[in-house]
Motif scaffolding. Sequence first.
Motif, PDB file in Angstrom:
ATOM      1  N   ASP A   3       0.934  -1.185  -0.096  1.00  0.00           N
ATOM      2  CA  ASP A   3      -0.016  -0.014   0.006  1.00  0.00           C
ATOM      3  C   ASP A   3       0.619   1.209   0.022  1.00  0.00           C
ATOM      4  N   VAL A   4       1.926   1.128   0.662  1.00  0.00           N
ATOM      5  CA  VAL A   4       2.909   2.190   0.721  1.00  0.00           C
ATOM      6  C   VAL A   4       3.542   2.727  -0.467  1.00  0.00           C
ATOM      7  N   PHE A   7       0.859   4.158  -2.684  1.00  0.00           N
ATOM      8  CA  PHE A   7       0.852   5.793  -2.470  1.00  0.00           C
ATOM      9  C   PHE A   7       1.847   6.652  -3.064  1.00  0.00           C
ATOM     10  N   LEU A   8       3.075   5.700  -2.910  1.00  0.00           N
ATOM     11  CA  LEU A   8       4.178   6.640  -3.450  1.00  0.00           C
ATOM     12  C   LEU A   8       4.261   6.987  -5.006  1.00  0.00           C
ATOM     13  N   GLU A  10       1.106   7.132  -6.683  1.00  0.00           N
ATOM     14  CA  GLU A  10      -0.015   8.159  -6.728  1.00  0.00           C
ATOM     15  C   GLU A  10       0.773   9.764  -6.663  1.00  0.00           C
ATOM     16  N   GLN A  11       1.548   9.721  -5.446  1.00  0.00           N
ATOM     17  CA  GLN A  11       2.014  10.968  -5.223  1.00  0.00           C
ATOM     18  C   GLN A  11       3.005  11.607  -6.062  1.00  0.00           C
ATOM     19  N   TYR A  18      10.549  12.832  -5.105  1.00  0.00           N
ATOM     20  CA  TYR A  18      10.304  12.621  -3.502  1.00  0.00           C
ATOM     21  C   TYR A  18      11.128  13.053  -2.862  1.00  0.00           C
ATOM     22  N   GLN A  27       5.990  12.176   6.174  1.00  0.00           N
ATOM     23  CA  GLN A  27       4.722  12.101   5.347  1.00  0.00           C
ATOM     24  C   GLN A  27       4.023  10.915   5.226  1.00  0.00           C
ATOM     25  N   LEU A  28       4.558   9.533   5.112  1.00  0.00           N
ATOM     26  CA  LEU A  28       3.835   8.722   5.188  1.00  0.00           C
ATOM     27  C   LEU A  28       3.169   8.232   6.449  1.00  0.00           C
ATOM     28  N   ALA A  31       0.220  10.269   6.444  1.00  0.00           N
ATOM     29  CA  ALA A  31      -0.844   9.764   5.598  1.00  0.00           C
ATOM     30  C   ALA A  31      -1.715   8.470   6.424  1.00  0.00           C
ATOM     31  N   PHE A  33       0.066   5.387   7.514  1.00  0.00           N
ATOM     32  CA  PHE A  33       0.622   4.269   7.361  1.00  0.00           C
ATOM     33  C   PHE A  33       1.748   3.928   8.740  1.00  0.00           C
ATOM     34  N   ARG A 121       1.239  -3.622  -7.725  1.00  0.00           N
ATOM     35  CA  ARG A 121       1.960  -2.724  -7.092  1.00  0.00           C
ATOM     36  C   ARG A 121       3.526  -2.847  -7.354  1.00  0.00           C
TER      37      ARG A 121
END
Length: 152
Positions: A3-4, A7-8, A10-11, A18, A27-28, A31, A33, A121
């Motif tokens: 999932d992390v 997310f990366l 997507e961001q 990053y 940041q994570l 969010a 996590f 992913r």
Amino acid sequence: MFDVLAFLFEQYVSLDDYPDRSALAKQLSAAGFDEDEIDEALDWLSEFDQLDPAPYAMLDRGELLPRVLHPREASRLSAEAQSLFHYLSSSGALSAGQRELLIDQLMQSNAQLIDDEAVKRVALMVLWRQGNDLANLLIEELLFSEADVAMH
């Protein structure tokens, strides 16, 4: 961890966008996590960055032959994950080297059973980290088709 990684993606459209590890961890965490997931994902990214791509690239020189999963690999991948892995391999979305890199990275996970979402992913991350835009479109379609939204 998976999932992390999603997310990366997507961001951050680009690998250059990053922040450093500590800022990214903050940041994570903000969010939502958990610390173990963050550490595992950031360790995975760090190890991935340090991999020598040459042995994987050598696999791309020959004909793309079907890939048979080793029993240890098959035991960790759900039936849906195995199906997706074989689809990505046979469709040309992954080169032979990328396919081996994908399975190697999946096996690095702490997950006992790896599902098709994890395969999506990690495939996305493998392709994204290698800057493969055309293959990214296929993976992005697989990842976000249920949401009917294009992320990039």
